[in-house]
Design a protein around this motif. Structure first.
Motif, PDB file in Angstrom:
ATOM      1  N   CYS A  29       0.825  -1.212   0.000  1.00  0.00           N
ATOM      2  CA  CYS A  29       0.000   0.000   0.000  1.00  0.00           C
ATOM      3  C   CYS A  29       0.860   1.264   0.000  1.00  0.00           C
ATOM      4  CB  CYS A  29      -0.946   0.013   1.198  1.00  0.00           C
ATOM      5  SG  CYS A  29      -0.134   0.257   2.787  1.00  0.00           S
ATOM      6  N   GLY A  30       2.107   1.161   0.497  1.00  0.00           N
ATOM      7  CA  GLY A  30       2.989   2.318   0.526  1.00  0.00           C
ATOM      8  C   GLY A  30       2.871   3.155   1.782  1.00  0.00           C
ATOM      9  N   GLY A  31       2.036   2.723   2.700  1.00  0.00           N
ATOM     10  CA  GLY A  31       1.812   3.492   3.918  1.00  0.00           C
ATOM     11  C   GLY A  31       2.631   3.020   5.102  1.00  0.00           C
ATOM     12  N   ASN A  32       2.493   3.749   6.189  1.00  0.00           N
ATOM     13  CA  ASN A  32       3.194   3.447   7.433  1.00  0.00           C
ATOM     14  C   ASN A  32       2.230   2.683   8.341  1.00  0.00           C
ATOM     15  OD1 ASN A  32       4.979   3.448   9.577  1.00  0.00           O
ATOM     16  ND2 ASN A  32       4.415   5.502  10.232  1.00  0.00           N
ATOM     17  N   PHE A  33       2.278   1.353   8.284  1.00  0.00           N
ATOM     18  CA  PHE A  33       1.356   0.526   9.048  1.00  0.00           C
ATOM     19  C   PHE A  33       2.119  -0.565   9.785  1.00  0.00           C
ATOM     20  CE2 PHE A  33       1.946  -1.606   5.060  1.00  0.00           C
ATOM     21  CZ  PHE A  33       2.055  -2.938   5.421  1.00  0.00           C
ATOM     22  N   VAL A  34       1.435  -1.223  10.703  1.00  0.00           N
ATOM     23  CA  VAL A  34       1.970  -2.399  11.405  1.00  0.00           C
ATOM     24  C   VAL A  34       0.846  -3.424  11.481  1.00  0.00           C
ATOM     25  CG1 VAL A  34       3.640  -1.112  12.795  1.00  0.00           C
ATOM     26  CG2 VAL A  34       1.362  -1.513  13.693  1.00  0.00           C
ATOM     27  N   TYR A  35       1.240  -4.672  11.653  1.00  0.00           N
ATOM     28  CA  TYR A  35       0.255  -5.712  11.922  1.00  0.00           C
ATOM     29  C   TYR A  35       0.231  -5.975  13.414  1.00  0.00           C
ATOM     30  CZ  TYR A  35      -0.592  -6.814   7.048  1.00  0.00           C
ATOM     31  OH  TYR A  35      -0.962  -6.736   5.730  1.00  0.00           O
ATOM     32  N   LEU A  36      -0.949  -5.986  13.977  1.00  0.00           N
ATOM     33  CA  LEU A  36      -1.114  -6.276  15.398  1.00  0.00           C
ATOM     34  C   LEU A  36      -0.974  -7.782  15.617  1.00  0.00           C
ATOM     35  CD1 LEU A  36      -4.205  -3.976  16.073  1.00  0.00           C
ATOM     36  CD2 LEU A  36      -1.776  -3.445  16.403  1.00  0.00           C
ATOM     37  N   ASP A  37      -0.845  -8.177  16.855  1.00  0.00           N
ATOM     38  CA  ASP A  37      -0.688  -9.599  17.190  1.00  0.00           C
ATOM     39  C   ASP A  37      -1.832 -10.455  16.667  1.00  0.00           C
ATOM     40  OD1 ASP A  37       1.711  -9.086  18.459  1.00  0.00           O
ATOM     41  OD2 ASP A  37       0.801  -8.923  20.453  1.00  0.00           O
ATOM     42  N   ASN A  38      -3.012  -9.876  16.549  1.00  0.00           N
ATOM     43  CA  ASN A  38      -4.177 -10.619  16.069  1.00  0.00           C
ATOM     44  C   ASN A  38      -4.286 -10.632  14.538  1.00  0.00           C
ATOM     45  OD1 ASN A  38      -4.939  -7.998  15.575  1.00  0.00           O
ATOM     46  ND2 ASN A  38      -6.702  -8.008  16.938  1.00  0.00           N
ATOM     47  N   GLY A  39      -3.271 -10.083  13.833  1.00  0.00           N
ATOM     48  CA  GLY A  39      -3.254 -10.099  12.369  1.00  0.00           C
ATOM     49  C   GLY A  39      -3.946  -8.924  11.708  1.00  0.00           C
ATOM     50  N   ILE A  40      -4.508  -8.023  12.486  1.00  0.00           N
ATOM     51  CA  ILE A  40      -5.193  -6.842  11.955  1.00  0.00           C
ATOM     52  C   ILE A  40      -4.159  -5.805  11.529  1.00  0.00           C
ATOM     53  CG2 ILE A  40      -6.782  -4.938  12.493  1.00  0.00           C
ATOM     54  CD1 ILE A  40      -8.357  -7.411  12.637  1.00  0.00           C
ATOM     55  N   LYS A  41      -4.381  -5.220  10.371  1.00  0.00           N
ATOM     56  CA  LYS A  41      -3.512  -4.157   9.867  1.00  0.00           C
ATOM     57  C   LYS A  41      -3.888  -2.862  10.572  1.00  0.00           C
ATOM     58  CE  LYS A  41      -2.171  -2.069   5.458  1.00  0.00           C
ATOM     59  NZ  LYS A  41      -2.451  -2.067   4.011  1.00  0.00           N
ATOM     60  N   ASP A  42      -2.939  -2.246  11.258  1.00  0.00           N
ATOM     61  CA  ASP A  42      -3.171  -1.002  12.006  1.00  0.00           C
ATOM     62  C   ASP A  42      -2.526   0.163  11.256  1.00  0.00           C
ATOM     63  OD1 ASP A  42      -3.336   1.124  13.747  1.00  0.00           O
ATOM     64  OD2 ASP A  42      -2.198   0.169  15.350  1.00  0.00           O
ATOM     65  N   CYS A  43      -3.343   1.044  10.753  1.00  0.00           N
ATOM     66  CA  CYS A  43      -2.883   2.177   9.946  1.00  0.00           C
ATOM     67  C   CYS A  43      -2.930   3.496  10.724  1.00  0.00           C
ATOM     68  CB  CYS A  43      -3.737   2.280   8.689  1.00  0.00           C
ATOM     69  SG  CYS A  43      -3.781   0.773   7.713  1.00  0.00           S
ATOM     70  N   SER A  44      -2.976   3.419  12.026  1.00  0.00           N
ATOM     71  CA  SER A  44      -3.108   4.611  12.865  1.00  0.00           C
ATOM     72  C   SER A  44      -2.017   5.645  12.627  1.00  0.00           C
ATOM     73  CB  SER A  44      -3.081   4.235  14.347  1.00  0.00           C
ATOM     74  OG  SER A  44      -4.118   3.351  14.646  1.00  0.00           O
ATOM     75  N   ASN A  45      -0.824   5.196  12.277  1.00  0.00           N
ATOM     76  CA  ASN A  45       0.300   6.114  12.079  1.00  0.00           C
ATOM     77  C   ASN A  45       0.511   6.503  10.614  1.00  0.00           C
ATOM     78  OD1 ASN A  45       1.059   6.239  14.818  1.00  0.00           O
ATOM     79  ND2 ASN A  45       1.972   4.218  14.623  1.00  0.00           N
ATOM     80  N   CYS A  46      -0.434   6.186   9.774  1.00  0.00           N
ATOM     81  CA  CYS A  46      -0.292   6.473   8.342  1.00  0.00           C
ATOM     82  C   CYS A  46      -1.098   7.700   7.928  1.00  0.00           C
ATOM     83  CB  CYS A  46      -0.752   5.274   7.522  1.00  0.00           C
ATOM     84  SG  CYS A  46      -0.546   5.521   5.753  1.00  0.00           S
ATOM     85  N   LEU A  47      -0.462   8.563   7.167  1.00  0.00           N
ATOM     86  CA  LEU A  47      -1.137   9.761   6.662  1.00  0.00           C
ATOM     87  C   LEU A  47      -1.318   9.743   5.143  1.00  0.00           C
ATOM     88  CD1 LEU A  47       0.620  12.442   8.878  1.00  0.00           C
ATOM     89  CD2 LEU A  47      -1.715  11.590   9.093  1.00  0.00           C
ATOM     90  N   LYS A  48      -0.951   8.646   4.482  1.00  0.00           N
ATOM     91  CA  LYS A  48      -1.040   8.579   3.019  1.00  0.00           C
ATOM     92  C   LYS A  48      -2.395   9.026   2.473  1.00  0.00           C
ATOM     93  CE  LYS A  48       2.961   6.905   1.677  1.00  0.00           C
ATOM     94  NZ  LYS A  48       3.845   7.526   0.740  1.00  0.00           N
ATOM     95  N   PRO A  49      -3.527   8.551   2.998  1.00  0.00           N
ATOM     96  CA  PRO A  49      -4.804   8.954   2.407  1.00  0.00           C
ATOM     97  C   PRO A  49      -5.243  10.369   2.789  1.00  0.00           C
ATOM     98  CG  PRO A  49      -5.213   7.519   4.248  1.00  0.00           C
ATOM     99  CD  PRO A  49      -3.711   7.545   4.035  1.00  0.00           C
TER     100      PRO A  49
END
Length: 84
Positions: A42-62
């Motif tokens: 996606c090109g954004g600043n994301f992390v995957y949480l322990d449960n496999g959910i993509k967390d985009c809280s720190n991403c400003l791309k959109p």
């Protein structure tokens, strides 16, 4: 004029939903990011949480000044992935 590429929902109780330096260029057009579907590319600043959910809280791309062009450039890929 390219005013259709920028939108701010100043009445939103979460505006701005991310911490940024310049609120004037915060774009709300893609409140829910279409790039989420692209996982790693996606090109954004994301992390995957322990449960496999993509967390985009720190991403400003959109929400950036040029977010419309960025997302439009990836729409073909997004639509192809959505078909699967």
């Amino acid at each position: 004029m390219e005013g259709y590429k920028m939108y701010q929902n100043l009445k939103c109780e979460y505006f701005p939903c991310h911490k940024i330096k310049n609120v004037e260029i915060f774009n709300c057009m893609f409140c829910y990011c279409p790039l989420y579907l692209l996982k790693e590319d996606c090109g954004g600043n994301f992390v995957y949480l322990d449960n496999g959910i993509k967390d985009c809280s720190n991403c400003l791309k959109p929400h950036g000044e040029h977010s419309y062009n960025l997302i439009q450039s990836k729409m073909e890929t997004i639509l192809e992935r959505a078909k699967k």
